[in-house]
Design a protein around this motif. Structure first.
Motif, PDB file in Angstrom:
ATOM      1  N   ALA A 113       0.838  -1.203   0.000  1.00  0.00           N
ATOM      2  CA  ALA A 113       0.000   0.000   0.000  1.00  0.00           C
ATOM      3  C   ALA A 113       0.875   1.256   0.000  1.00  0.00           C
ATOM      4  CB  ALA A 113      -0.934   0.002   1.209  1.00  0.00           C
ATOM      5  N   ASP A 114       1.946   1.232   0.789  1.00  0.00           N
ATOM      6  CA  ASP A 114       2.865   2.362   0.851  1.00  0.00           C
ATOM      7  C   ASP A 114       3.558   2.586  -0.504  1.00  0.00           C
ATOM      8  OD1 ASP A 114       4.138   4.452   2.459  1.00  0.00           O
ATOM      9  OD2 ASP A 114       5.969   3.256   2.220  1.00  0.00           O
ATOM     10  N   ALA A 115       3.955   1.494  -1.150  1.00  0.00           N
ATOM     11  CA  ALA A 115       4.610   1.599  -2.466  1.00  0.00           C
ATOM     12  C   ALA A 115       3.657   2.172  -3.512  1.00  0.00           C
ATOM     13  CB  ALA A 115       5.131   0.232  -2.909  1.00  0.00           C
ATOM     14  N   PHE A 116       2.384   1.771  -3.457  1.00  0.00           N
ATOM     15  CA  PHE A 116       1.388   2.348  -4.359  1.00  0.00           C
ATOM     16  C   PHE A 116       1.209   3.841  -4.061  1.00  0.00           C
ATOM     17  CE2 PHE A 116      -0.939  -1.965  -4.839  1.00  0.00           C
ATOM     18  CZ  PHE A 116      -0.239  -2.268  -5.988  1.00  0.00           C
ATOM     19  N   GLU A 117       1.103   4.176  -2.781  1.00  0.00           N
ATOM     20  CA  GLU A 117       0.885   5.558  -2.369  1.00  0.00           C
ATOM     21  C   GLU A 117       2.037   6.456  -2.819  1.00  0.00           C
ATOM     22  OE1 GLU A 117      -1.039   8.729  -1.139  1.00  0.00           O
ATOM     23  OE2 GLU A 117      -1.952   6.758  -0.830  1.00  0.00           O
ATOM     24  N   LYS A 118       3.262   5.978  -2.652  1.00  0.00           N
ATOM     25  CA  LYS A 118       4.446   6.762  -3.005  1.00  0.00           C
ATOM     26  C   LYS A 118       4.836   6.614  -4.477  1.00  0.00           C
ATOM     27  CE  LYS A 118       6.351   6.682   1.626  1.00  0.00           C
ATOM     28  NZ  LYS A 118       7.400   6.144   2.507  1.00  0.00           N
ATOM     29  N   GLU A 119       4.032   5.829  -5.211  1.00  0.00           N
ATOM     30  CA  GLU A 119       4.242   5.579  -6.641  1.00  0.00           C
ATOM     31  C   GLU A 119       5.574   4.900  -6.946  1.00  0.00           C
ATOM     32  OE1 GLU A 119       3.217   9.052  -8.954  1.00  0.00           O
ATOM     33  OE2 GLU A 119       1.241   9.162  -8.022  1.00  0.00           O
ATOM     34  N   ALA A 120       6.063   4.109  -5.972  1.00  0.00           N
ATOM     35  CA  ALA A 120       7.231   3.264  -6.222  1.00  0.00           C
ATOM     36  C   ALA A 120       6.835   2.133  -7.165  1.00  0.00           C
ATOM     37  CB  ALA A 120       7.782   2.705  -4.915  1.00  0.00           C
ATOM     38  N   ILE A 121       5.541   1.799  -7.140  1.00  0.00           N
ATOM     39  CA  ILE A 121       4.950   0.848  -8.080  1.00  0.00           C
ATOM     40  C   ILE A 121       3.759   1.546  -8.718  1.00  0.00           C
ATOM     41  CG2 ILE A 121       3.760  -1.359  -8.385  1.00  0.00           C
ATOM     42  CD1 ILE A 121       5.248  -2.402  -5.955  1.00  0.00           C
ATOM     43  N   ASP A 122       3.684   1.501 -10.038  1.00  0.00           N
ATOM     44  CA  ASP A 122       2.585   2.133 -10.771  1.00  0.00           C
ATOM     45  C   ASP A 122       1.347   1.245 -10.675  1.00  0.00           C
ATOM     46  OD1 ASP A 122       0.863   3.438 -12.460  1.00  0.00           O
ATOM     47  OD2 ASP A 122       2.155   3.280 -14.228  1.00  0.00           O
ATOM     48  N   ILE A 123       0.399   1.669  -9.882  1.00  0.00           N
ATOM     49  CA  ILE A 123      -0.823   0.889  -9.656  1.00  0.00           C
ATOM     50  C   ILE A 123      -1.632   0.727 -10.945  1.00  0.00           C
ATOM     51  CG2 ILE A 123      -2.352   2.797  -9.009  1.00  0.00           C
ATOM     52  CD1 ILE A 123      -3.282   0.960  -6.649  1.00  0.00           C
ATOM     53  N   GLN A 124      -1.439   1.637 -11.896  1.00  0.00           N
ATOM     54  CA  GLN A 124      -2.174   1.542 -13.159  1.00  0.00           C
ATOM     55  C   GLN A 124      -1.786   0.305 -13.967  1.00  0.00           C
ATOM     56  OE1 GLN A 124      -4.805   3.318 -14.026  1.00  0.00           O
ATOM     57  NE2 GLN A 124      -4.616   4.432 -12.105  1.00  0.00           N
ATOM     58  N   LEU A 125      -0.612  -0.261 -13.691  1.00  0.00           N
ATOM     59  CA  LEU A 125      -0.230  -1.518 -14.376  1.00  0.00           C
ATOM     60  C   LEU A 125      -1.238  -2.617 -14.078  1.00  0.00           C
ATOM     61  CD1 LEU A 125       3.619  -1.624 -13.768  1.00  0.00           C
ATOM     62  CD2 LEU A 125       2.448  -1.292 -15.945  1.00  0.00           C
ATOM     63  N   LEU A 126      -1.688  -2.678 -12.843  1.00  0.00           N
ATOM     64  CA  LEU A 126      -2.688  -3.692 -12.480  1.00  0.00           C
ATOM     65  C   LEU A 126      -4.032  -3.386 -13.130  1.00  0.00           C
ATOM     66  CD1 LEU A 126      -1.861  -4.229  -8.707  1.00  0.00           C
ATOM     67  CD2 LEU A 126      -1.421  -5.808 -10.605  1.00  0.00           C
ATOM     68  N   CYS A 127      -4.404  -2.120 -13.147  1.00  0.00           N
ATOM     69  CA  CYS A 127      -5.689  -1.731 -13.739  1.00  0.00           C
ATOM     70  C   CYS A 127      -5.768  -2.082 -15.209  1.00  0.00           C
ATOM     71  CB  CYS A 127      -5.923  -0.230 -13.555  1.00  0.00           C
ATOM     72  SG  CYS A 127      -6.010   0.286 -11.832  1.00  0.00           S
ATOM     73  N   SER A 128      -4.663  -1.932 -15.898  1.00  0.00           N
ATOM     74  CA  SER A 128      -4.667  -2.214 -17.337  1.00  0.00           C
ATOM     75  C   SER A 128      -4.301  -3.674 -17.656  1.00  0.00           C
ATOM     76  CB  SER A 128      -3.711  -1.268 -18.060  1.00  0.00           C
ATOM     77  OG  SER A 128      -2.398  -1.441 -17.571  1.00  0.00           O
TER      78      SER A 128
END
Length: 132
Positions: A113-128
Motif C-alpha cells: 500500500a505504501d509503495a502504491f501511495e508513493k508511486e514506487a509501483i505504478d498501480i495503473q499496471l494492475l488496472c490495465s
C-alpha cells in the motif's frame, strides 16, 4: 478465481445469494478497469483486498503469482503462457525492488500500500492488466 477476487475486493459478499452489483459498484469497477481512474486511496484498498481477500496482512508467493498470471491471462487463454507468467514475475520483481516482500517473498500489505501511495509501483499496471 479472478472474478471472485474482484467482487470481494469491491466489498461484495460472494457467499450470499442476494448479492447484487449496484450502480455505484459497477461504476467503480468500470473506473478501475476501463477508464483506469478512481480515487487513489480507494484504488489501493481495492488492490490490497484483491490480493488478500481475508486481509491477513500478507499474501504467500504462490498465491499472488498465480492470481497475477490469471489476471493478465483472462479468459482468452485456457492455460498459462510464457507472456502471462512473465507479467507475474515482472510484477513480483517490482514489488521486491520496492521493499514490499518479506523474507519468504510474501506480499506485506502495508508495504505494498505504501509503495502504491508513493508511486514506487505504478498501480495503473494492475488496472490495465485485466485480460479479456
Amino acid at each position: 478465481e479472478v472474478v471472485e477476487r474482484i467482487l470481494v475486493a469491491s466489498g461484495l459478499d460472494i457467499e450470499s445469494a442476494n448479492t447484487v452489483i449496484d450502480w455505484g459498484t459497477y461504476l467503480d469497477l468500470y473506473c478501475i478497469f476501463e477508464a483506469g481512474r478512481i480515487d487513489k486511496k480507494k484504488l489501493i484498498t481495492f488492490w490490497i483486498k484483491f490480493f488478500d481477500r481475508a486481509m491477513r496482512g500478507t499474501v504467500p508467493e504462490r498465491d499472488y503469482l498465480t492470481v497475477l498470471e490469471q489476471l493478465v491471462r483472462g479468459n482468452a487463454l485456457k492455460d498459462p503462457s510464457a507472456t502471462t507468467k512473465l507479467f507475474a514475475e515482472m510484477f513480483q520483481t517490482m514489488m521486491d525492488k520496492a521493499g514490499c516482500l518479506d523474507e519468504q517473498r510474501s506480499i506485506v500489505n502495508e508495504k505494498l500500500a505504501d509503495a502504491f501511495e508513493k508511486e514506487a509501483i505504478d498501480i495503473q499496471l494492475l488496472c490495465s492488466a485485466l485480460g479479456r
